[in-house]
Design a protein around this motif. Sequence first.
Motif, PDB file in Angstrom:
ATOM      1  N   SER A   2       2.432  -0.198   6.521  1.00 62.34           N
ATOM      2  CA  SER A   2       2.601   1.224   6.222  1.00 62.34           C
ATOM      3  C   SER A   2       3.835   1.471   5.364  1.00 62.34           C
ATOM      4  N   LEU A   3       4.934   0.765   5.654  1.00 64.86           N
ATOM      5  CA  LEU A   3       6.178   0.941   4.904  1.00 64.86           C
ATOM      6  C   LEU A   3       5.987   0.496   3.455  1.00 64.86           C
ATOM      7  N   CYS A   4       5.271  -0.566   3.226  1.00 65.52           N
ATOM      8  CA  CYS A   4       5.015  -1.048   1.866  1.00 65.52           C
ATOM      9  C   CYS A   4       4.280   0.009   1.053  1.00 65.52           C
ATOM     10  N   ILE A   5       3.301   0.634   1.672  1.00 67.25           N
ATOM     11  CA  ILE A   5       2.518   1.657   0.972  1.00 67.25           C
ATOM     12  C   ILE A   5       3.375   2.871   0.655  1.00 67.25           C
ATOM     13  N   LYS A   6       4.216   3.288   1.628  1.00 71.48           N
ATOM     14  CA  LYS A   6       5.090   4.456   1.406  1.00 71.48           C
ATOM     15  C   LYS A   6       6.046   4.188   0.261  1.00 71.48           C
ATOM     16  N   ASN A   7       6.614   2.998   0.221  1.00 70.09           N
ATOM     17  CA  ASN A   7       7.551   2.659  -0.854  1.00 70.09           C
ATOM     18  C   ASN A   7       6.849   2.633  -2.203  1.00 70.09           C
ATOM     19  N   LYS A   8       5.636   2.094  -2.231  1.00 65.87           N
ATOM     20  CA  LYS A   8       4.900   1.953  -3.486  1.00 65.87           C
ATOM     21  C   LYS A   8       4.551   3.308  -4.083  1.00 65.87           C
ATOM     22  N   PHE A   9       4.151   4.265  -3.225  1.00 64.97           N
ATOM     23  CA  PHE A   9       3.689   5.550  -3.729  1.00 64.97           C
ATOM     24  C   PHE A   9       4.707   6.683  -3.524  1.00 64.97           C
ATOM     25  N   GLY A  10       5.932   6.340  -3.152  1.00 63.93           N
ATOM     26  CA  GLY A  10       7.001   7.350  -3.053  1.00 63.93           C
ATOM     27  C   GLY A  10       6.792   8.339  -1.937  1.00 63.93           C
ATOM     28  N   ILE A  11       6.296   7.901  -0.822  1.00 64.46           N
ATOM     29  CA  ILE A  11       6.058   8.785   0.331  1.00 64.46           C
ATOM     30  C   ILE A  11       7.257   8.684   1.261  1.00 64.46           C
ATOM     31  N   LEU A  12       7.621   9.832   1.840  1.00 66.55           N
ATOM     32  CA  LEU A  12       8.778   9.850   2.740  1.00 66.55           C
ATOM     33  C   LEU A  12       8.572   8.876   3.894  1.00 66.55           C
ATOM     34  N   PRO A  13       9.612   8.117   4.233  1.00 67.47           N
ATOM     35  CA  PRO A  13       9.492   7.135   5.328  1.00 67.47           C
ATOM     36  C   PRO A  13       9.106   7.750   6.657  1.00 67.47           C
ATOM     37  N   THR A  14       9.453   9.067   6.852  1.00 67.59           N
ATOM     38  CA  THR A  14       9.157   9.706   8.146  1.00 67.59           C
ATOM     39  C   THR A  14       7.712  10.175   8.265  1.00 67.59           C
ATOM     40  N   THR A  15       6.960  10.109   7.143  1.00 70.91           N
ATOM     41  CA  THR A  15       5.561  10.567   7.175  1.00 70.91           C
ATOM     42  C   THR A  15       4.692   9.564   7.935  1.00 70.91           C
ATOM     43  N   GLU A  16       3.892  10.091   8.854  1.00 72.20           N
ATOM     44  CA  GLU A  16       2.977   9.227   9.602  1.00 72.20           C
ATOM     45  C   GLU A  16       1.611   9.207   8.899  1.00 72.20           C
ATOM     46  N   LEU A  17       1.131   8.004   8.606  1.00 73.16           N
ATOM     47  CA  LEU A  17      -0.126   7.852   7.879  1.00 73.16           C
ATOM     48  C   LEU A  17      -1.235   7.316   8.785  1.00 73.16           C
ATOM     49  N   LEU A  18      -2.452   7.769   8.481  1.00 76.37           N
ATOM     50  CA  LEU A  18      -3.660   7.209   9.102  1.00 76.37           C
ATOM     51  C   LEU A  18      -4.472   6.529   8.013  1.00 76.37           C
ATOM     52  N   PHE A  19      -5.111   5.423   8.368  1.00 75.95           N
ATOM     53  CA  PHE A  19      -5.940   4.695   7.409  1.00 75.95           C
ATOM     54  C   PHE A  19      -7.394   4.686   7.889  1.00 75.95           C
ATOM     55  N   LEU A  20      -8.307   5.029   6.950  1.00 76.18           N
ATOM     56  CA  LEU A  20      -9.728   5.120   7.279  1.00 76.18           C
ATOM     57  C   LEU A  20     -10.523   4.195   6.363  1.00 76.18           C
ATOM     58  N   ASP A  21     -11.555   3.555   6.962  1.00 80.54           N
ATOM     59  CA  ASP A  21     -12.406   2.690   6.128  1.00 80.54           C
ATOM     60  C   ASP A  21     -13.530   3.503   5.511  1.00 80.54           C
ATOM     61  N   GLU A  22     -14.503   2.859   4.899  1.00 82.49           N
ATOM     62  CA  GLU A  22     -15.563   3.547   4.165  1.00 82.49           C
ATOM     63  C   GLU A  22     -16.499   4.337   5.067  1.00 82.49           C
ATOM     64  N   THR A  23     -16.468   4.060   6.385  1.00 86.10           N
ATOM     65  CA  THR A  23     -17.291   4.822   7.334  1.00 86.10           C
ATOM     66  C   THR A  23     -16.485   5.911   8.043  1.00 86.10           C
ATOM     67  N   ASP A  24     -15.260   6.186   7.496  1.00 81.83           N
ATOM     68  CA  ASP A  24     -14.356   7.186   8.062  1.00 81.83           C
ATOM     69  C   ASP A  24     -13.889   6.827   9.462  1.00 81.83           C
ATOM     70  N   THR A  25     -13.832   5.541   9.742  1.00 84.94           N
ATOM     71  CA  THR A  25     -13.313   5.066  11.030  1.00 84.94           C
ATOM     72  C   THR A  25     -11.842   4.739  10.869  1.00 84.94           C
ATOM     73  N   VAL A  26     -11.012   5.219  11.817  1.00 87.40           N
ATOM     74  CA  VAL A  26      -9.576   4.960  11.756  1.00 87.40           C
ATOM     75  C   VAL A  26      -9.313   3.477  11.986  1.00 87.40           C
ATOM     76  N   VAL A  27      -8.514   2.870  11.101  1.00 91.95           N
ATOM     77  CA  VAL A  27      -8.179   1.457  11.188  1.00 91.95           C
ATOM     78  C   VAL A  27      -6.778   1.305  11.750  1.00 91.95           C
ATOM     79  N   ASP A  28      -6.674   0.613  12.888  1.00 92.27           N
ATOM     80  CA  ASP A  28      -5.374   0.367  13.494  1.00 92.27           C
ATOM     81  C   ASP A  28      -4.552  -0.533  12.569  1.00 92.27           C
ATOM     82  N   GLU A  29      -3.252  -0.172  12.392  1.00 91.60           N
ATOM     83  CA  GLU A  29      -2.411  -0.928  11.471  1.00 91.60           C
ATOM     84  C   GLU A  29      -2.237  -2.379  11.924  1.00 91.60           C
TER      85      GLU A  29
END
Length: 493
Positions: A2-29
């Motif tokens: 998650s930290l790598c992605i935030k750094n790459k796209f300039g997202i605040l470190p305190t932002t909490e992200l969720l990741f979803l696959d192609e079926t809209d299922t949440v993917v555990d980090e």
Amino acid sequence: MSLCIKNKFGILPTTELLFLDETDTVVDEEVMHDLLDANPSICLLAKDCEEFTPTDCSTPNSSTLQVLDVEMSSLSTSHQSSVAEGAHTAATDDAAEIAKKMVQEALEKNAGGQDIIEEYIRSKTLTHNTRRHLVNILVSHMVEKHGRVPVRMQKEKYGLGIVTLFPNLRDPFSTKGYEHFYDGVSGTGYLAWRLKTVQRKVTKRSVESSPHGALLGGPSLKRSIAAEQQADGDAVREAISLLLHSSDDAVIRSKMRDTFQHRHEMVHNPEMTTEVLKTYPRFLDVKGLINQDFTLLFGGDTSSKLLEKWDSTFKSKIIEEARCLTPTHTVRHLLMSAENQDTEPSADWDSDIAALLLLVHLLPPQPIGKKAAKISADAASERLVVYHKSCCSFEEALSKRDHKHPYLLAAGRNRNRIDQFYIALDKKLIPCEAASAVGAFDELFKLHFVFNLAYDDSLHNFYTFVQTTVYNIDIGKTKESPRVREFRAKLLN
């Protein structure tokens, strides 16, 4: 991750992200690394956790932080991505090639399979009849290799193999191209439908062939073949072609020996059983082929048991036991004929046939099932041997009998002067090699094993006794009635 992605796209470190696959299922980090390793081309969506709504995850609203395409190129080098993609393509190609080879080998081992391949090469397609033949062959192969209930993956492999071997049969509008042969989602297609038909036939055949219980001994048991130098593939097709045209008995016997394994597979294949006499018609005009196949199946010692023991061990004891039967008109005449005391030579059978028919009376038919009609020993005897007067038409005699089980047709001037014995099967005549009655019956019994034919229900006790007590075949594996066991005890003790 998650930290790598935030750094790459300039997202605040305190932002909490969720990741979803192609079926809209949440993917555990915690499992994201494993997921990306297993599927390098997967596309994940990153969303602000506070603004995420499960019911509308595929359409981001104005408060959504950002939709990020997180591909393998964002997490690794482009070289890794291309390697993974190449490996996936190679694996797919390998699977298709393996399936193609399997289908091709199945066709090449079948006498009609090469014709299918040649038709496709010639016309770049298959007719409806040829396609049905293709499906029949492959379903038979599938059942032989994987049983009557193959799993979805096995059926899909045959579908893939068909469209890989015959690319013009591939459906360009379907996902995999072979769904018309097998669709794993709906369980339909030519292979699935044919498989259901085979399953119904095998179930029905099993019930008809084994009405007396679960023990599996007898003609229906498929056996391992010890014969060497058996032909396969092209060699089988060449031998079958030669058999159809050769007039040399020695050549015919040799080629029939070489193709014995192929015949044994055919008679134990529910889809091919009825084709044996069509594929190997020399049974109908060359004597001794039944004996040859039976000997290849069981060996010479077993094959010769009846002829060796009939006069010395069984015939006299059968006649002795028959004297205790109720002296009906038929039994009295059979006893006189068996003892050569019949004062009317034309009235009844010769001594050996009479003794065999007395054995039918000693082991009479038993009703099978509560609703089965009881049949007399006299009626059962007519299902074992039928007299045919020499001057009459064979075709007329065969047409009058609608009987699915084999029987002896004894042709001669009168009953105790038989010139030639035949085995009647499917309204065709197989000439017996033996001139004697007991030798002809020996071939009739062996025919059941050579062609995988169930015993006639009315003669089941009779044939089972001959199988176990005379030939010593499948002792302990065949269900025997108490009557058979009791009679054996009387004869052998």
